[in-house]
Design a protein around this motif. Structure first.
Motif, PDB file in Angstrom:
ATOM      1  N   MET A   1      -8.339   3.833 -19.240  1.00 36.14           N
ATOM      2  CA  MET A   1      -8.300   5.144 -18.629  1.00 36.14           C
ATOM      3  C   MET A   1      -7.028   5.323 -17.792  1.00 36.14           C
ATOM      4  O   MET A   1      -6.478   6.398 -17.739  1.00 36.14           O
ATOM      5  N   ASP A   2      -6.571   4.289 -17.148  1.00 32.37           N
ATOM      6  CA  ASP A   2      -5.391   4.385 -16.290  1.00 32.37           C
ATOM      7  C   ASP A   2      -4.183   3.685 -16.899  1.00 32.37           C
ATOM      8  O   ASP A   2      -3.280   3.247 -16.181  1.00 32.37           O
ATOM      9  N   ASP A   3      -4.152   3.618 -18.221  1.00 37.19           N
ATOM     10  CA  ASP A   3      -3.041   2.950 -18.906  1.00 37.19           C
ATOM     11  C   ASP A   3      -1.704   3.625 -18.633  1.00 37.19           C
ATOM     12  O   ASP A   3      -0.654   2.991 -18.740  1.00 37.19           O
ATOM     13  N   ASP A   4      -1.715   4.904 -18.283  1.00 35.33           N
ATOM     14  CA  ASP A   4      -0.472   5.615 -18.012  1.00 35.33           C
ATOM     15  C   ASP A   4       0.293   4.971 -16.849  1.00 35.33           C
ATOM     16  O   ASP A   4       1.515   5.048 -16.782  1.00 35.33           O
ATOM     17  N   LEU A   5      -0.423   4.311 -15.956  1.00 36.42           N
ATOM     18  CA  LEU A   5       0.231   3.672 -14.814  1.00 36.42           C
ATOM     19  C   LEU A   5       1.152   2.541 -15.245  1.00 36.42           C
ATOM     20  O   LEU A   5       2.177   2.284 -14.606  1.00 36.42           O
ATOM     21  N   ASP A   6       0.792   1.864 -16.341  1.00 35.21           N
ATOM     22  CA  ASP A   6       1.592   0.736 -16.813  1.00 35.21           C
ATOM     23  C   ASP A   6       2.995   1.152 -17.236  1.00 35.21           C
ATOM     24  O   ASP A   6       3.930   0.361 -17.146  1.00 35.21           O
ATOM     25  N   ALA A   7       3.156   2.383 -17.674  1.00 28.67           N
ATOM     26  CA  ALA A   7       4.454   2.856 -18.155  1.00 28.67           C
ATOM     27  C   ALA A   7       5.289   3.495 -17.046  1.00 28.67           C
ATOM     28  O   ALA A   7       6.440   3.854 -17.278  1.00 28.67           O
ATOM     29  N   MET A   8       4.748   3.621 -15.852  1.00 26.53           N
ATOM     30  CA  MET A   8       5.472   4.288 -14.764  1.00 26.53           C
ATOM     31  C   MET A   8       6.444   3.343 -14.083  1.00 26.53           C
ATOM     32  O   MET A   8       6.178   2.153 -13.929  1.00 26.53           O
ATOM     33  N   THR A   9       7.562   3.921 -13.662  1.00 27.87           N
ATOM     34  CA  THR A   9       8.523   3.164 -12.869  1.00 27.87           C
ATOM     35  C   THR A   9       7.991   3.053 -11.443  1.00 27.87           C
ATOM     36  O   THR A   9       7.053   3.768 -11.060  1.00 27.87           O
ATOM     37  N   ILE A  10       8.610   2.194 -10.664  1.00 20.21           N
ATOM     38  CA  ILE A  10       8.199   2.054  -9.261  1.00 20.21           C
ATOM     39  C   ILE A  10       8.321   3.398  -8.546  1.00 20.21           C
ATOM     40  O   ILE A  10       7.432   3.781  -7.786  1.00 20.21           O
ATOM     41  N   GLU A  11       9.412   4.101  -8.791  1.00 17.54           N
ATOM     42  CA  GLU A  11       9.590   5.404  -8.128  1.00 17.54           C
ATOM     43  C   GLU A  11       8.533   6.407  -8.590  1.00 17.54           C
ATOM     44  O   GLU A  11       7.996   7.167  -7.785  1.00 17.54           O
ATOM     45  N   SER A  12       8.185   6.416  -9.869  1.00 13.61           N
ATOM     46  CA  SER A  12       7.132   7.300 -10.373  1.00 13.61           C
ATOM     47  C   SER A  12       5.790   6.957  -9.733  1.00 13.61           C
ATOM     48  O   SER A  12       5.012   7.850  -9.399  1.00 13.61           O
ATOM     49  N   LEU A  13       5.517   5.664  -9.589  1.00  7.55           N
ATOM     50  CA  LEU A  13       4.278   5.237  -8.935  1.00  7.55           C
ATOM     51  C   LEU A  13       4.246   5.690  -7.482  1.00  7.55           C
ATOM     52  O   LEU A  13       3.214   6.164  -6.997  1.00  7.55           O
ATOM     53  N   ARG A  14       5.376   5.579  -6.804  1.00  9.81           N
ATOM     54  CA  ARG A  14       5.437   6.050  -5.412  1.00  9.81           C
ATOM     55  C   ARG A  14       5.167   7.543  -5.327  1.00  9.81           C
ATOM     56  O   ARG A  14       4.428   8.004  -4.452  1.00  9.81           O
ATOM     57  N   GLU A  15       5.767   8.309  -6.225  1.00  6.48           N
ATOM     58  CA  GLU A  15       5.541   9.762  -6.246  1.00  6.48           C
ATOM     59  C   GLU A  15       4.072  10.080  -6.514  1.00  6.48           C
ATOM     60  O   GLU A  15       3.500  10.983  -5.906  1.00  6.48           O
ATOM     61  N   GLU A  16       3.476   9.325  -7.419  1.00  6.27           N
ATOM     62  CA  GLU A  16       2.059   9.532  -7.730  1.00  6.27           C
ATOM     63  C   GLU A  16       1.186   9.223  -6.520  1.00  6.27           C
ATOM     64  O   GLU A  16       0.248   9.965  -6.203  1.00  6.27           O
ATOM     65  N   VAL A  17       1.478   8.152  -5.827  1.00  8.54           N
ATOM     66  CA  VAL A  17       0.724   7.799  -4.618  1.00  8.54           C
ATOM     67  C   VAL A  17       0.873   8.897  -3.572  1.00  8.54           C
ATOM     68  O   VAL A  17      -0.108   9.305  -2.942  1.00  8.54           O
ATOM     69  N   ARG A  18       2.081   9.408  -3.393  1.00 10.39           N
ATOM     70  CA  ARG A  18       2.291  10.491  -2.418  1.00 10.39           C
ATOM     71  C   ARG A  18       1.493  11.738  -2.791  1.00 10.39           C
ATOM     72  O   ARG A  18       0.885  12.388  -1.941  1.00 10.39           O
ATOM     73  N   ARG A  19       1.497  12.078  -4.082  1.00  6.12           N
ATOM     74  CA  ARG A  19       0.757  13.247  -4.563  1.00  6.12           C
ATOM     75  C   ARG A  19      -0.749  13.070  -4.334  1.00  6.12           C
ATOM     76  O   ARG A  19      -1.421  13.980  -3.841  1.00  6.12           O
ATOM     77  N   LEU A  20      -1.254  11.894  -4.662  1.00  6.25           N
ATOM     78  CA  LEU A  20      -2.682  11.628  -4.481  1.00  6.25           C
ATOM     79  C   LEU A  20      -3.059  11.613  -3.000  1.00  6.25           C
ATOM     80  O   LEU A  20      -4.091  12.161  -2.610  1.00  6.25           O
ATOM     81  N   ARG A  21      -2.213  11.008  -2.178  1.00  8.71           N
ATOM     82  CA  ARG A  21      -2.486  10.999  -0.741  1.00  8.71           C
ATOM     83  C   ARG A  21      -2.499  12.411  -0.179  1.00  8.71           C
ATOM     84  O   ARG A  21      -3.336  12.731   0.674  1.00  8.71           O
ATOM     85  N   ALA A  22      -1.587  13.257  -0.627  1.00 10.40           N
ATOM     86  CA  ALA A  22      -1.568  14.644  -0.146  1.00 10.40           C
ATOM     87  C   ALA A  22      -2.866  15.351  -0.512  1.00 10.40           C
ATOM     88  O   ALA A  22      -3.446  16.080   0.308  1.00 10.40           O
ATOM     89  N   GLY A  23      -3.363  15.134  -1.726  1.00 13.16           N
ATOM     90  CA  GLY A  23      -4.621  15.750  -2.147  1.00 13.16           C
ATOM     91  C   GLY A  23      -5.811  15.232  -1.367  1.00 13.16           C
ATOM     92  O   GLY A  23      -6.696  15.996  -0.983  1.00 13.16           O
ATOM     93  N   ILE A  24      -5.834  13.935  -1.125  1.00 14.43           N
ATOM     94  CA  ILE A  24      -6.927  13.342  -0.354  1.00 14.43           C
ATOM     95  C   ILE A  24      -6.888  13.854   1.085  1.00 14.43           C
ATOM     96  O   ILE A  24      -7.918  14.191   1.670  1.00 14.43           O
ATOM     97  N   ARG A  25      -5.683  13.945   1.659  1.00  7.85           N
ATOM     98  CA  ARG A  25      -5.559  14.459   3.029  1.00  7.85           C
ATOM     99  C   ARG A  25      -6.006  15.912   3.125  1.00  7.85           C
ATOM    100  O   ARG A  25      -6.672  16.294   4.091  1.00  7.85           O
ATOM    101  N   ALA A  26      -5.637  16.721   2.147  1.00  6.83           N
ATOM    102  CA  ALA A  26      -6.054  18.127   2.164  1.00  6.83           C
ATOM    103  C   ALA A  26      -7.573  18.227   2.158  1.00  6.83           C
ATOM    104  O   ALA A  26      -8.167  19.035   2.877  1.00  6.83           O
ATOM    105  N   HIS A  27      -8.224  17.399   1.351  1.00  5.29           N
ATOM    106  CA  HIS A  27      -9.685  17.405   1.307  1.00  5.29           C
ATOM    107  C   HIS A  27     -10.267  16.858   2.618  1.00  5.29           C
ATOM    108  O   HIS A  27     -11.171  17.452   3.196  1.00  5.29           O
ATOM    109  N   ARG A  28      -9.716  15.753   3.080  1.00  3.14           N
ATOM    110  CA  ARG A  28     -10.193  15.148   4.327  1.00  3.14           C
ATOM    111  C   ARG A  28     -10.051  16.096   5.503  1.00  3.14           C
ATOM    112  O   ARG A  28     -10.924  16.163   6.377  1.00  3.14           O
ATOM    113  N   ASP A  29      -8.969  16.839   5.547  1.00  2.34           N
ATOM    114  CA  ASP A  29      -8.690  17.700   6.685  1.00  2.34           C
ATOM    115  C   ASP A  29      -9.380  19.057   6.608  1.00  2.34           C
ATOM    116  O   ASP A  29      -9.207  19.884   7.494  1.00  2.34           O
ATOM    117  N   SER A  30     -10.167  19.276   5.555  1.00  2.00           N
ATOM    118  CA  SER A  30     -10.919  20.526   5.497  1.00  2.00           C
ATOM    119  C   SER A  30     -11.986  20.489   6.587  1.00  2.00           C
ATOM    120  O   SER A  30     -12.373  19.428   7.073  1.00  2.00           O
TER     121      SER A  30
END
Length: 88
Positions: free
Chosen positions: A1-30
């Motif tokens: 299911m998460d095989d797409d992560l294997d093909a990501m560069t370190i910078e792409s992974l960092r961007e993905e983590v930032r995007r996910l954290r922003a979404g989690i924070r938006a939900h948490r801060d509701s």
């Protein structure tokens, strides 16, 4: 299911983590009644599509779930401010 992560560069992974954290924070801060709403924007952070159909409880079961959720807030966040604001 998460095989797409294997093909990501370190910078792409960092961007993905930032995007996910922003979404989690938006939900948490509701707050207030936004805590109870349907949040497909949170689910849309996942790469796979959200199923088009969801199961919705009948009203009595749904309201019991709302009461249990509110009771859990009393247990988990007894220090949270209480306000008397109606949903829009």
């Amino acid at each position: 299911m998460d095989d797409d992560l294997d093909a990501m560069t370190i910078e792409s992974l960092r961007e993905e983590v930032r995007r996910l954290r922003a979404g989690i924070r938006a939900h948490r801060d509701s707050s207030l009644h936004a805590l109870c709403w349907h949040h497909p924007q949170l689910w849309d952070l996942l790469p796979e599509p959200t199923p088009a159909e969801i199961a919705v409880p009948e009203w009595p079961a749904f309201m019991r779930g709302c009461v249990r959720y509110r009771q859990s807030l009393d247990r988990q966040r007894p220090d949270a401010p209480r306000v008397d604001v109606e949903a829009e």
